[in-house]
Write a protein that holds these residues in place. Structure first.
Motif, mmCIF file in Angstrom:
data_model
loop_
_atom_site.group_PDB
_atom_site.id
_atom_site.type_symbol
_atom_site.label_atom_id
_atom_site.label_comp_id
_atom_site.label_asym_id
_atom_site.label_seq_id
_atom_site.Cartn_x
_atom_site.Cartn_y
_atom_site.Cartn_z
ATOM 1 N N HIS A 298 -44.676 59.848 -4.725
ATOM 2 C CA HIS A 298 -43.265 59.662 -4.383
ATOM 3 C C HIS A 298 -42.950 60.287 -3.042
ATOM 4 O O HIS A 298 -43.811 60.896 -2.408
ATOM 5 C CB HIS A 298 -42.405 60.335 -5.458
ATOM 6 N N LYS A 299 -41.728 60.142 -2.613
ATOM 7 C CA LYS A 299 -41.267 60.853 -1.421
ATOM 8 C C LYS A 299 -39.867 61.356 -1.713
ATOM 9 O O LYS A 299 -38.912 61.083 -0.980
ATOM 10 C CB LYS A 299 -41.292 59.908 -0.218
ATOM 11 N N ALA A 300 -39.750 62.067 -2.831
ATOM 12 C CA ALA A 300 -38.411 62.422 -3.279
ATOM 13 C C ALA A 300 -37.799 63.566 -2.504
ATOM 14 O O ALA A 300 -36.627 63.866 -2.696
ATOM 15 C CB ALA A 300 -38.425 62.759 -4.765
ATOM 16 N N ASN A 301 -38.576 64.253 -1.642
ATOM 17 C CA ASN A 301 -37.941 65.303 -0.850
ATOM 18 C C ASN A 301 -37.054 64.701 0.235
ATOM 19 O O ASN A 301 -36.107 65.322 0.704
ATOM 20 C CB ASN A 301 -38.991 66.234 -0.246
ATOM 21 N N ILE A 302 -37.359 63.453 0.626
ATOM 22 C CA ILE A 302 -36.522 62.790 1.628
ATOM 23 C C ILE A 302 -35.594 61.785 0.963
ATOM 24 O O ILE A 302 -34.389 61.795 1.165
ATOM 25 C CB ILE A 302 -37.392 62.049 2.663
ATOM 26 N N MET A 303 -36.158 60.908 0.115
ATOM 27 C CA MET A 303 -35.327 59.892 -0.527
ATOM 28 C C MET A 303 -34.980 60.392 -1.909
ATOM 29 O O MET A 303 -35.582 60.014 -2.920
ATOM 30 C CB MET A 303 -36.106 58.578 -0.577
ATOM 31 N N LYS A 304 -33.991 61.283 -1.941
ATOM 32 C CA LYS A 304 -33.762 62.064 -3.157
ATOM 33 C C LYS A 304 -33.296 61.204 -4.315
ATOM 34 O O LYS A 304 -33.736 61.379 -5.444
ATOM 35 C CB LYS A 304 -32.739 63.151 -2.878
ATOM 36 N N LEU A 305 -32.374 60.263 -4.057
ATOM 37 C CA LEU A 305 -31.840 59.494 -5.174
ATOM 38 C C LEU A 305 -32.844 58.447 -5.639
ATOM 39 O O LEU A 305 -33.105 58.304 -6.826
ATOM 40 C CB LEU A 305 -30.541 58.797 -4.765
ATOM 41 N N ALA A 306 -33.392 57.700 -4.680
ATOM 42 C CA ALA A 306 -34.242 56.568 -5.048
ATOM 43 C C ALA A 306 -35.517 57.041 -5.733
ATOM 44 O O ALA A 306 -35.777 56.736 -6.900
ATOM 45 C CB ALA A 306 -34.574 55.743 -3.806
#
Lengths: 457, 367
Positions: free
Chosen positions: B200-208
């Motif tokens: 994932h890349k949740a540190n940048i795209m937090k919601l998605a």
């Protein structure tokens, strides 16, 4: 402070006094800062009789800038940051790089003018100096402030992130022939941070590509390729699926490519690119990409050459601002234990020097680092060795016998001795010449203490 | 929406055999030569597609496998997949296809993506493993990349806001994230895999990506025997290149899955040898695993030097899906023997053979 040119005897008296002090680095620093003008003029006088003016100016340049020294901002950062910043300062001073560092630290509370932990003064200093070196910063957890990297990026308008990846000779990884540069668009793309929840359970995230930003980064990529003698620029995209967004990016790259007919331009789909990178990285030269692909591909390439501990990077902003940074983390578990690997910050510093067009010093420091790693005797823990940070730095300084500008290699022993004292060079250099002859020639100017300091007796 | 999940639940409940793909239930094992052969839609595709699908046809005939192909010609430049092809796939439920070339930057949307959306093939599987006898830089690689196939960055929703500014929407829904997570964990469970990693890349795209991770975590709680961890996509690529042994099953949204699958295929031997397929609740389309190079260059087409191994291994997966495990085993053993011997290899594996030579070698090794 010595402002006027001293006589020969006076200079040597001062030098004798310096040698009595305990810290070699402090001595050379003192030598460097206070004596630069005097030393340069003195050396000029010494050699002025036998060499051309170019040698004199190169000597002057080697020890000081005949113009004012350059001021640069340094953010040592957190964790291992201060240790590796110290290492960088030592190496730069020994190499005679004319930089005065302005250090700024991350403050403990939020500055309301910048909405983050970076103060307005730090940002102003970077804007004023146009160059900076940044160590690893740990973003404090919490709300109500922007992340530090985001603040720097937005305030300084850093639009391109340049990361050269090349295999270090002597440090063996699975890939030996990597020599490529990734240039990544740093402001827009998928990282715009524009997300929202449409209904419960459905989230949308916006990816923005603008003509202006794509043109800017493409221009920089081709300009970089031209100034560094690179032959090929590849644009990485996924325009078969994201036709309008990556299609716009590609159109801008094509426009810029037409202005540089001597550089080959090609377009590679990102799945092909990933596969080719892991199978045969020698196929690529300069890669230019939008934000998300750039993030992933540049980290992939860093993995190919040995990890983030060895990778330099430089962020380019508008108005010629360049902020070199070490991309690894702050490693709080080894902070303060003298175990950190300063290579990434050192190589980033070299990139900064090249940006400042101090190519000779950049080349010398670069070779010293490469040779130290290639030798293999001094390696920090993450490269599989057991040296400390200070040992590694000393090893680089030892290799700095080649810090001698090439024009000075033809000096007589007496001149070498004098210039060695003045430049604070290491014992390696002095050992090259027979110290006894030197002393005889110099008429016993050098005292025993000095000789002891240089390990000659 | 509730109807669909009900069918899915029924499918999961019925899945008692250790089959690697969700299948319809069968009441008996068809013996070789018994009953009528199964029909499979075949789409040769563009570029090297016809070469490699031809290879599969030859091998299937030589094995007397109880399947026959219904061939349909689809070109990448077509604006839509023809209605008759879709009919045939819906009837047969199984399809084998070569790569369909999507023109770059043109107005045509990718036919590969269209097929996946219309048939609701929500999971894309790529199995990357070291083939014995094939030297690579990395050892001990055995990774299965399960990639969400319908939404994410490939939603195809783009528009020009003003001239010079373009927006593209990335859509993540809880429904799709949940079902791909369920598929990944069920696959790991049925195939004795120990670890599932979410990329994932949740540190940048937090919601998605945050929504994606939430769904994965919820499903992970129901499978206590399987270790679950999460990794950011750039760190993941670095680890893949440095230490691929640490990964087992990886579940990812659409775009990251594309990159990770191609990287993993590259380190394990190249996309010319990795099998894969796209699976939905009712249909399955098998093709070369990772998407790089599945159309190939013209020079490869002219000289007939395409690598048929990927499609052959994918057709073995297809045979297993159709409940013909003995044929699948025969085919896989033959292909692996040919590779390990090393005499017949195409250009991407470092050899000089043509496609036909590899096919003949495989047929010769069938026993």
């Amino acid at each position: 402070t010595l402002r006027s040119v001293l006589t020969e005897e006076e200079t040597f008296t001062v030098l004798q006094n310096i040698s009595d002090s305990n810290s070699f680095v402090a001595a050379s620093l003192w030598c460097f800062e206070e004596m630069t003008m005097a030393a340069a003029t003195f050396a000029k006088r010494l050699i002025g009789s036998r060499s051309s003016s170019t040698t004199a100016t190169s000597v002057a340049r080697a020890f000081c800038s005949s113009t004012t020294p350059i001021t640069a901002t340094m953010f040592p950062g957190d964790g291992i940051g201060p240790e590796i910043a110290e290492s960088v300062k030592q190496v730069f001073t020994t190499a005679g790089v004319p930089i005065n560092w302005e250090e700024h630290y991350v403050s403990a509370e939020i500055d309301p003018r910048t909405q983050s932990f970076l103060t307005w003064e730090s940002l102003e200093s970077v804007r004023r100096n146009k160059v900076g070196l940044k160590g690893p910063m740990a973003t404090p957890i919490g709300k109500g402030h922007r992340s530090l990297n985001l603040t720097l990026r937005k305030e300084l308008n850093l639009y391109a992130n340049v990361r050269p990846c090349y295999s270090l000779p002597g440090y063996k990884t699975r890939y030996d022939d990597v020599n490529l540069i990734t240039i990544r668009e740093n402001t827009e793309g998928e990282y715009s941070g524009l997300e929202h929840q449409v209904v419960r359970g459905v989230v949308e995230s916006l990816k923005i590509i603008t003509r202006q930003a794509s043109l800017r980064v493409a221009e920089y990529a081709f300009h970089y390729a031209k100034t560094h003698g690179r032959e090929r620029v590849s644009a990485i995209h996924k325009a078969n699926i994201m036709q309008k967004t990556d299609g716009l990016f590609l159109k801008c790259c094509r426009e810029v490519a037409e202005k540089y007919p001597e550089i080959t331009y090609e377009e590679v789909v990102i799945d092909n690119c990933c596969m080719m990178l892991v199978k045969n990285p020698a196929l690529f030269d300069v890669l230019v990409m939008p934000n998300l692909y750039g993030d992933i591909i540049s980290d992939l390439c860093a993995g190919l050459v040995g990890g983030l501990g060895l990778t330099p990077s430089c962020n380019i902003g508008e108005d010629g601002v360049a902020l070199a940074e070490a991309v690894h983390g702050s490693a709080p578990d080894i902070a303060g234990k003298n175990l950190a690997n300063p290579t990434a910050l050192l190589l980033s510093g070299v990139m900064m020097l090249r940006h400042l067009k101090l190519n000779e010093q950049a080349e010398q420091i670069h070779s010293a680092i490469i040779n130290t790693i290639a030798e293999g005797k001094y390696r920090t823990a993450d490269l599989g060795g057991s040296s400390t940070t200070t040992d590694f730095t000393k090893a680089i300084l030892t290799h700095s016998s080649i810090f001698l500008p090439s024009s000075m290699k033809s000096f007589s022993p007496k001149e070498k001795l004098v210039t060695a004292f003045m430049g604070g060079f290491t014992s390696q250099l002095v050992k090259e010449i027979s110290i006894e002859e030197c002393v005889k020639e110099a008429g016993c100017y050098a005292s025993n203490v000095v000789l002891q300091r240089f390990g000659c007796i | 929406m509730s109807r669909r999940s009900l069918t899915l639940l029924k499918n999961l409940a019925r899945n008692s055999n250790a089959s690697c793909i969700q299948t319809r239930s069968v009441t008996y094992m068809p013996r070789p030569g018994d009953g009528s052969p199964r029909a499979v839609t075949l789409i040769p595709g563009d570029g090297i597609g016809p070469l490699v699908t031809n290879a599969v046809e030859q091998v299937m005939e030589a094995m007397h496998a109880p399947i026959y192909f219904e061939k349909y010609d689809v070109q990448g430049e077509m604006s839509r997949v023809p209605a008759e092809v879709m009919e045939s796939i819906r009837k047969n439920k199984v399809c084998l296809k070569g790569g369909l070339k999507t023109p770059v930057g043109g107005g045509v949307s990718s036919l590969n993506v269209q097929l996946r959306k219309e048939l609701d093939l929500f999971a894309s599987l790529v199995n990357c493993f070291n083939l014995p006898g094939l030297p690579t830089r990395h050892e001990n690689v055995d990774i299965v990349v399960i990639r969400e196939n319908t939404e994410g960055e490939y939603a195809g929703l783009e528009h020009e806001v003003v001239p010079g500014v373009v927006e593209s929407l990335k859509v993540i829904t809880k429904f799709c994230s949940e079902r791909i997570a369920k598929y990944a964990f069920e696959y790991a469970y049925l195939n004795n895999r120990k670890k599932v990693t979410a990329v994932h890349k949740a540190n940048i795209m937090k919601l998605a990506d945050g929504l994606f991770l939430e769904s994965c975590r919820e499903v992970a709680k129901k499978y206590p025997g399987i270790t679950y961890n999460e990794i950011i996509v750039d760190n993941c690529c670095m680890q893949l290149v440095a230490k691929p042994e640490q990964f087992d099953v990886m579940v990812t949204p659409n775009l990251y899955g594309n990159l990770v699958a191609n990287t993993a295929a590259g380190i394990a031997g190249g996309t010319g040898v990795m099998p894969g397929g796209n699976v939905g609740a009712d249909h399955a389309v098998f093709e070369q695993g990772a998407s790089a190079g599945n159309v190939g260059k013209d020079s490869i087409v002219r000289k007939n030097k395409a690598n048929p191994v990927a499609l052959l291994l994918s057709s073995a997966m297809m045979l297993r899906h159709l409940q013909f495990p003995s044929f699948a085993d025969r085919l896989e053993t033959a292909v692996k023997k040919v590779i390990s011997e090393g005499k017949c290899r195409t250009k991407d594996l470092g050899g000089q053979s043509t496609t036909q030579e590899v096919v003949d070698a495989v047929i010769a090794k069938l026993e």
